[in-house]
Design a protein around this motif. Structure first.
Motif, short mmCIF file in Angstrom:
data_model
loop_
_atom_site.label_atom_id
_atom_site.label_comp_id
_atom_site.label_asym_id
_atom_site.label_seq_id
_atom_site.Cartn_x
_atom_site.Cartn_y
_atom_site.Cartn_z
N ARG A 114 0.83 -1.21 0.00
CA ARG A 114 0.00 0.00 0.00
C ARG A 114 0.86 1.26 0.00
O ARG A 114 0.65 2.17 0.79
CB ARG A 114 -0.96 0.00 1.18
CG ARG A 114 -2.02 -1.06 1.09
CD ARG A 114 -2.99 -0.95 2.21
NE ARG A 114 -3.99 -2.00 2.07
CZ ARG A 114 -4.89 -2.27 2.98
NH1 ARG A 114 -4.94 -1.58 4.09
NH2 ARG A 114 -5.76 -3.23 2.79
N ASN A 115 1.84 1.28 -0.87
CA ASN A 115 2.77 2.41 -1.04
C ASN A 115 3.60 2.70 0.20
O ASN A 115 4.14 3.79 0.33
CB ASN A 115 2.03 3.67 -1.50
CG ASN A 115 1.45 3.50 -2.88
OD1 ASN A 115 2.01 2.83 -3.72
ND2 ASN A 115 0.30 4.11 -3.12
N SER A 149 1.12 -1.78 7.56
CA SER A 149 0.04 -2.08 6.62
C SER A 149 -0.61 -3.41 6.94
O SER A 149 0.07 -4.41 7.18
CB SER A 149 0.58 -2.12 5.19
OG SER A 149 1.16 -0.89 4.85
N VAL A 175 -5.00 -7.29 -1.35
CA VAL A 175 -4.12 -6.13 -1.17
C VAL A 175 -3.01 -6.19 -2.23
O VAL A 175 -2.37 -7.22 -2.40
CB VAL A 175 -3.52 -6.12 0.25
CG1 VAL A 175 -2.40 -5.10 0.37
CG2 VAL A 175 -4.59 -5.83 1.26
#
Length: 178
Positions: free
Chosen positions: A85-86, A148, A154
């Motif tokens: 998620r970056n 995360s 995901v």
């Protein structure tokens, strides 16, 4: 002597707008230093960290020679950099990596459908299944790596010496051994 004169000064000396601005600044400084919020330490007492296996699927990766990718980058027992998620997580172990055969669904004369090998109209598109082996913090909402949450679906970005691509989580297994 009046409390507020015609120029908006308090007791003839202080402008009421300047006094209000100074009060707001003092309240902000007070709030920053005495109520800093939840950005304190990330160390948590009593949190369990367990080994996890994460299965990833890669669909339609465009690569000229998939075997070279496996030989030089995605080797069993190797490591890869992971971005979830970056948010960079760091390096994680590669437990296994294998190519998936490309197939198409072909209708049969009797009305059934068979899965047959793709005639390879696009020789550069590759599907693969990866299993990563790492450690995650176990919470009530599931495993967490870095900051995360790990959940099915995901996107995870894998970054190595000669590759950078996205994959999707399709399974997470929490091991009992610590």
């Amino acid at each position: 002597m009046t409390i507020l004169d015609s120029k908006g000064r308090l007791f003839g000396k202080f402008n009421i707008l300047d006094l209000g601005a100074a009060l707001v600044i003092l309240l902000v400084i007070f709030g920053i230093f005495f109520f800093p919020g939840t950005t304190g330490s990330v160390a948590q007492v009593g949190v369990t960290t367990k080994p996890v296996e994460i299965d990833l699927i890669v669909r339609g990766l465009n690569v000229r020679d998939p075997q070279q990718l496996f030989d030089q980058g995605l080797t069993k027992g190797g490591k890869t950099n992971v971005i979830i998620r970056n948010q960079p997580h760091g390096t994680i172990n590669i437990k296994s990596a294998r190519l998936l055969p490309r197939t198409v669904l072909v209708p049969q004369p009797d009305g059934s459908v068979k899965e047959m090998p793709d005639p390879k109209t696009n020789n550069f598109s590759t599907d693969m299944l990866l299993t990563l082996d790492g450690r995650a913090t176990i919470t009530n909402n599931g495993p967490v790596m870095g900051s995360s949450k790990l959940k099915i679906g995901v996107p995870i970005e894998l970054d190595g010496f000669n590759y950078n691509f996205n994959a999707s989580v399709i399974d997470i297994r929490v091991k009992d051994k610590s």
